[in-house]
Design a protein around this motif. Sequence first.
Motif, PDB file in Angstrom:
ATOM      1  N   ILE A  70      -2.629  -4.017  -3.113  1.00  0.00           N
ATOM      2  CA  ILE A  70      -2.071  -4.040  -1.756  1.00  0.00           C
ATOM      3  C   ILE A  70      -3.183  -4.283  -0.737  1.00  0.00           C
ATOM      4  N   SER A  71      -4.301  -3.618  -0.934  1.00  0.00           N
ATOM      5  CA  SER A  71      -5.444  -3.784  -0.041  1.00  0.00           C
ATOM      6  C   SER A  71      -5.890  -5.241   0.038  1.00  0.00           C
ATOM      7  N   SER A  72      -5.957  -5.909  -1.103  1.00  0.00           N
ATOM      8  CA  SER A  72      -6.381  -7.316  -1.101  1.00  0.00           C
ATOM      9  C   SER A  72      -5.368  -8.208  -0.399  1.00  0.00           C
ATOM     10  N   PHE A 153      -5.979  -6.125   9.947  1.00  0.00           N
ATOM     11  CA  PHE A 153      -5.953  -6.412   8.512  1.00  0.00           C
ATOM     12  C   PHE A 153      -7.011  -5.640   7.724  1.00  0.00           C
ATOM     13  N   PRO A 154      -8.274  -5.636   8.120  1.00  0.00           N
ATOM     14  CA  PRO A 154      -9.240  -4.835   7.352  1.00  0.00           C
ATOM     15  C   PRO A 154      -8.982  -3.331   7.476  1.00  0.00           C
ATOM     16  N   LEU A 155      -8.486  -2.886   8.622  1.00  0.00           N
ATOM     17  CA  LEU A 155      -8.205  -1.460   8.775  1.00  0.00           C
ATOM     18  C   LEU A 155      -7.011  -1.031   7.920  1.00  0.00           C
ATOM     19  N   SER A 157      -6.126  -2.541   5.196  1.00  0.00           N
ATOM     20  CA  SER A 157      -6.676  -2.627   3.842  1.00  0.00           C
ATOM     21  C   SER A 157      -7.442  -1.352   3.478  1.00  0.00           C
ATOM     22  N   ALA A 158      -8.238  -0.866   4.410  1.00  0.00           N
ATOM     23  CA  ALA A 158      -8.990   0.377   4.182  1.00  0.00           C
ATOM     24  C   ALA A 158      -8.039   1.555   3.983  1.00  0.00           C
ATOM     25  N   MET A 159      -6.936   1.576   4.718  1.00  0.00           N
ATOM     26  CA  MET A 159      -5.942   2.644   4.541  1.00  0.00           C
ATOM     27  C   MET A 159      -5.366   2.618   3.125  1.00  0.00           C
ATOM     28  N   ALA A 160      -5.114   1.435   2.594  1.00  0.00           N
ATOM     29  CA  ALA A 160      -4.589   1.332   1.229  1.00  0.00           C
ATOM     30  C   ALA A 160      -5.603   1.845   0.211  1.00  0.00           C
ATOM     31  N   ILE A 161      -6.860   1.526   0.429  1.00  0.00           N
ATOM     32  CA  ILE A 161      -7.916   2.018  -0.470  1.00  0.00           C
ATOM     33  C   ILE A 161      -8.019   3.543  -0.380  1.00  0.00           C
ATOM     34  N   ILE A 162      -7.934   4.076   0.819  1.00  0.00           N
ATOM     35  CA  ILE A 162      -7.971   5.537   0.987  1.00  0.00           C
ATOM     36  C   ILE A 162      -6.798   6.177   0.240  1.00  0.00           C
ATOM     37  N   GLY A 163      -5.621   5.557   0.338  1.00  0.00           N
ATOM     38  CA  GLY A 163      -4.458   6.059  -0.414  1.00  0.00           C
ATOM     39  C   GLY A 163      -4.714   6.063  -1.906  1.00  0.00           C
ATOM     40  N   SER A 164      -5.357   5.019  -2.399  1.00  0.00           N
ATOM     41  CA  SER A 164      -5.699   4.945  -3.835  1.00  0.00           C
ATOM     42  C   SER A 164      -6.653   6.051  -4.228  1.00  0.00           C
ATOM     43  N   ILE A 165      -7.630   6.294  -3.402  1.00  0.00           N
ATOM     44  CA  ILE A 165      -8.617   7.329  -3.696  1.00  0.00           C
ATOM     45  C   ILE A 165      -7.956   8.709  -3.708  1.00  0.00           C
ATOM     46  N   LEU A 166      -7.030   8.944  -2.776  1.00  0.00           N
ATOM     47  CA  LEU A 166      -6.373  10.242  -2.713  1.00  0.00           C
ATOM     48  C   LEU A 166      -5.534  10.537  -3.963  1.00  0.00           C
ATOM     49  N   ILE A 167      -5.027   9.491  -4.615  1.00  0.00           N
ATOM     50  CA  ILE A 167      -4.245   9.678  -5.844  1.00  0.00           C
ATOM     51  C   ILE A 167      -5.102  10.354  -6.912  1.00  0.00           C
ATOM     52  N   ILE A 168      -6.381  10.086  -6.906  1.00  0.00           N
ATOM     53  CA  ILE A 168      -7.281  10.655  -7.914  1.00  0.00           C
ATOM     54  C   ILE A 168      -7.235  12.191  -7.898  1.00  0.00           C
ATOM     55  N   PHE A 169      -6.980  12.773  -6.730  1.00  0.00           N
ATOM     56  CA  PHE A 169      -7.029  14.221  -6.588  1.00  0.00           C
ATOM     57  C   PHE A 169      -5.747  14.939  -7.021  1.00  0.00           C
ATOM     58  N   ILE A 170      -4.726  14.193  -7.438  1.00  0.00           N
ATOM     59  CA  ILE A 170      -3.512  14.822  -7.936  1.00  0.00           C
ATOM     60  C   ILE A 170      -3.829  15.509  -9.262  1.00  0.00           C
ATOM     61  N   LYS A 171      -3.464  16.762  -9.353  1.00  0.00           N
ATOM     62  CA  LYS A 171      -3.685  17.525 -10.582  1.00  0.00           C
ATOM     63  C   LYS A 171      -2.404  17.473 -11.430  1.00  0.00           C
ATOM     64  N   LYS A 172      -2.539  17.848 -12.683  1.00  0.00           N
ATOM     65  CA  LYS A 172      -1.365  17.845 -13.573  1.00  0.00           C
ATOM     66  C   LYS A 172      -0.316  18.806 -13.086  1.00  0.00           C
TER      67      LYS A 172
END
Length: 172
Positions: A70-72, A153-155, A157-172
């Motif tokens: 999405i970011s791209s 557009f770049p901002l 895009s950065a929001m989409a990347i931030i959303g992707s990074i936040l997914i990493i913090f989801i625990k089981k």
Amino acid sequence: MQIASFAISSYQLYILTEYIKLHGKVLQSYVTWISMILMVTAIILCVFAEPLSDKIGRRKLPVIFVGVLISSGLLAPMFSTKDWIMLVYAAIVGTGMGMYNSVNQALHIEVLPDPKTAAKDLSLLNMANNGWQVFGQIFASSVIGLVGYHDIFPLASAMAIIGSILIIFIKK
């Protein structure tokens, strides 16, 4: 990721008239084509993404990948003001959002706290997900008002990347 996506899609008409400089019948045609591409790619990928996620046994990894996709797509209009660039944007973001919607829903179901309250929890989650559409418009209007169309557009895009990074913090 939804703020990022809706920041561009909700301002599509203004982007086409004020940034891409389309008017009249050409503008109408592009609004139709962009909407169709976003819809068709989202529907097609929505059907395939969740079963693929089931097959590989992962939820977070596909959602992170989708955020990058999405970011791209959101970055594409930054590189050109040619009319066809918005069709590229639509194809990439539509693909990403279709994948995101299906895999993210599966992820939501997996992290629900209690199976007995799943219906209530999913309805609250659905309302929360729809709120991001409003924030996307607020984000876009603020950015466009402050720095113009080119920088949305770049901002986004950065929001989409931030959303992707936040997914990493989801625990089981």
